[in-house]
Design a protein around this motif. Sequence first.
Motif, PDB file in Angstrom:
ATOM      1  N   VAL A  51       0.837  -1.207   0.000  1.00 47.37           N
ATOM      2  CA  VAL A  51       0.000   0.000   0.000  1.00 47.37           C
ATOM      3  C   VAL A  51       0.866   1.249   0.000  1.00 47.37           C
ATOM      4  CG1 VAL A  51      -1.608   1.351   1.413  1.00 47.37           C
ATOM      5  CG2 VAL A  51      -2.035  -1.070   1.018  1.00 47.37           C
ATOM      6  N   LEU A  52       1.934   1.233   0.782  1.00 42.95           N
ATOM      7  CA  LEU A  52       2.792   2.416   0.868  1.00 42.95           C
ATOM      8  C   LEU A  52       3.640   2.628  -0.375  1.00 42.95           C
ATOM      9  CD1 LEU A  52       4.085   2.193   4.539  1.00 42.95           C
ATOM     10  CD2 LEU A  52       2.550   3.916   3.593  1.00 42.95           C
ATOM     11  N   LEU A  53       4.140   1.556  -0.979  1.00 44.75           N
ATOM     12  CA  LEU A  53       5.173   1.692  -2.009  1.00 44.75           C
ATOM     13  C   LEU A  53       4.698   1.539  -3.451  1.00 44.75           C
ATOM     14  CD1 LEU A  53       8.017  -0.292  -0.236  1.00 44.75           C
ATOM     15  CD2 LEU A  53       7.738   2.184  -0.377  1.00 44.75           C
ATOM     16  N   LEU A  54       3.441   1.177  -3.676  1.00 44.23           N
ATOM     17  CA  LEU A  54       2.985   0.934  -5.042  1.00 44.23           C
ATOM     18  C   LEU A  54       2.921   2.235  -5.842  1.00 44.23           C
ATOM     19  CD1 LEU A  54       1.829  -1.244  -6.989  1.00 44.23           C
ATOM     20  CD2 LEU A  54      -0.415  -0.399  -6.321  1.00 44.23           C
ATOM     21  N   PRO A  55       3.693   2.333  -6.935  1.00 43.32           N
ATOM     22  CA  PRO A  55       3.594   3.526  -7.786  1.00 43.32           C
ATOM     23  C   PRO A  55       2.643   3.278  -8.958  1.00 43.32           C
ATOM     24  CG  PRO A  55       5.541   2.307  -8.379  1.00 43.32           C
ATOM     25  CD  PRO A  55       4.865   1.534  -7.260  1.00 43.32           C
ATOM     26  N   ILE A  56       2.047   4.351  -9.447  1.00 36.42           N
ATOM     27  CA  ILE A  56       1.241   4.279 -10.656  1.00 36.42           C
ATOM     28  C   ILE A  56       1.675   5.414 -11.583  1.00 36.42           C
ATOM     29  CG2 ILE A  56      -0.738   3.206  -9.542  1.00 36.42           C
ATOM     30  CD1 ILE A  56      -2.126   5.930  -9.669  1.00 36.42           C
ATOM     31  N   ILE A  57       1.323   5.294 -12.839  1.00 35.73           N
ATOM     32  CA  ILE A  57       1.668   6.330 -13.815  1.00 35.73           C
ATOM     33  C   ILE A  57       0.677   7.488 -13.677  1.00 35.73           C
ATOM     34  CG2 ILE A  57       1.856   6.843 -16.273  1.00 35.73           C
ATOM     35  CD1 ILE A  57       2.639   3.904 -16.680  1.00 35.73           C
ATOM     36  N   HIS A  58       1.211   8.684 -13.636  1.00 33.68           N
ATOM     37  CA  HIS A  58       0.375   9.878 -13.516  1.00 33.68           C
ATOM     38  C   HIS A  58      -0.497  10.000 -14.755  1.00 33.68           C
ATOM     39  CE1 HIS A  58      -0.664  14.158 -13.168  1.00 33.68           C
ATOM     40  NE2 HIS A  58      -0.476  13.980 -11.871  1.00 33.68           N
ATOM     41  N   ASP A  60      -1.665  12.648 -16.274  1.00 41.75           N
ATOM     42  CA  ASP A  60      -1.339  13.746 -17.192  1.00 41.75           C
ATOM     43  C   ASP A  60       0.004  13.558 -17.893  1.00 41.75           C
ATOM     44  OD1 ASP A  60      -3.707  14.972 -16.560  1.00 41.75           O
ATOM     45  OD2 ASP A  60      -2.832  16.203 -14.973  1.00 41.75           O
ATOM     46  N   ALA A  61       0.978  13.014 -17.186  1.00 38.07           N
ATOM     47  CA  ALA A  61       2.317  12.825 -17.748  1.00 38.07           C
ATOM     48  C   ALA A  61       2.663  11.338 -17.686  1.00 38.07           C
ATOM     49  CB  ALA A  61       3.336  13.642 -16.978  1.00 38.07           C
ATOM     50  N   ASN A  62       2.906  10.731 -18.819  1.00 41.00           N
ATOM     51  CA  ASN A  62       3.157   9.296 -18.869  1.00 41.00           C
ATOM     52  C   ASN A  62       4.510   8.890 -18.308  1.00 41.00           C
ATOM     53  OD1 ASN A  62       0.678   8.772 -20.014  1.00 41.00           O
ATOM     54  ND2 ASN A  62       1.446   8.918 -22.104  1.00 41.00           N
ATOM     55  N   GLN A  63       5.415   9.817 -18.135  1.00 41.63           N
ATOM     56  CA  GLN A  63       6.747   9.478 -17.650  1.00 41.63           C
ATOM     57  C   GLN A  63       6.906   9.716 -16.155  1.00 41.63           C
ATOM     58  OE1 GLN A  63       9.155  11.950 -20.114  1.00 41.63           O
ATOM     59  NE2 GLN A  63       8.983  10.606 -21.890  1.00 41.63           N
ATOM     60  N   VAL A  64       5.849  10.073 -15.486  1.00 42.70           N
ATOM     61  CA  VAL A  64       5.919  10.405 -14.066  1.00 42.70           C
ATOM     62  C   VAL A  64       5.190   9.341 -13.257  1.00 42.70           C
ATOM     63  CG1 VAL A  64       5.286  12.119 -12.326  1.00 42.70           C
ATOM     64  CG2 VAL A  64       6.027  12.863 -14.590  1.00 42.70           C
ATOM     65  N   LEU A  65       5.871   8.793 -12.274  1.00 47.52           N
ATOM     66  CA  LEU A  65       5.258   7.843 -11.354  1.00 47.52           C
ATOM     67  C   LEU A  65       4.895   8.563 -10.063  1.00 47.52           C
ATOM     68  CD1 LEU A  65       7.594   4.747 -11.769  1.00 47.52           C
ATOM     69  CD2 LEU A  65       5.300   5.031 -12.658  1.00 47.52           C
ATOM     70  N   VAL A  66       3.757   8.225  -9.514  1.00 44.86           N
ATOM     71  CA  VAL A  66       3.312   8.785  -8.240  1.00 44.86           C
ATOM     72  C   VAL A  66       2.830   7.645  -7.358  1.00 44.86           C
ATOM     73  CG1 VAL A  66       2.705  11.063  -9.133  1.00 44.86           C
ATOM     74  CG2 VAL A  66       1.033   9.262  -9.188  1.00 44.86           C
ATOM     75  N   PRO A  67       2.941   7.788  -6.043  1.00 42.47           N
ATOM     76  CA  PRO A  67       2.434   6.734  -5.151  1.00 42.47           C
ATOM     77  C   PRO A  67       0.914   6.598  -5.273  1.00 42.47           C
ATOM     78  CG  PRO A  67       3.891   8.233  -3.984  1.00 42.47           C
ATOM     79  CD  PRO A  67       3.638   8.836  -5.308  1.00 42.47           C
ATOM     80  N   ALA A  68       0.445   5.379  -5.389  1.00 50.05           N
ATOM     81  CA  ALA A  68      -0.993   5.132  -5.554  1.00 50.05           C
ATOM     82  C   ALA A  68      -1.774   5.602  -4.336  1.00 50.05           C
ATOM     83  CB  ALA A  68      -1.241   3.647  -5.807  1.00 50.05           C
ATOM     84  N   LEU A  69      -1.212   5.438  -3.153  1.00 48.80           N
ATOM     85  CA  LEU A  69      -1.892   5.870  -1.941  1.00 48.80           C
ATOM     86  C   LEU A  69      -2.128   7.378  -1.941  1.00 48.80           C
ATOM     87  CD1 LEU A  69      -3.002   4.982   0.814  1.00 48.80           C
ATOM     88  CD2 LEU A  69      -0.733   5.408   1.749  1.00 48.80           C
TER      89      LEU A  69
END
Length: 141
Positions: A51-58, A60-69
């Motif tokens: 839950v804490l560490l899972l990233p997803i693709i933003h 708006d920007a396909n090259q940016v990962l953000v935490p899903a939480l």
Amino acid sequence: MESVIEYREYVTAWAAYLGACTVLIIIGCLWTSGIRNTYIRSFIRLVASTVLLLPIIHEDANQVLVPALVVVVLGAFIGNTIAAVKAMNLLVLACIGAGILSAILARLINGFRAKRKARMEVNMSSEISDVAESEIVKGER
């Protein structure tokens, strides 16, 4: 020059987030160390880490990962429900996978501990029988 500053801020934000997550995971491991059941302990640890560490693709920007939480929490407060629902679906699937993986790992850990305990008992019983035989020989003299 502006993209370099944005990249540095992006890396700094991820470093701060990962540092905070590391501290939380360590605290969580210490907190759950009192749980005797290996299945429950590994389930809690692995799902919480996922839950804490899972990233997803933003979105708006396909090259940016953000935490899903973060996307789920901010999407709920800001009102971006489409991104929040997508992130929540991915988070739920990842948690189900982490739960299955934790059961497999706990099973392997329990099997390893049982084999090690059996080896220790065999070694102890052979040492006891060696001592017993030497005591018998001493007693007959």
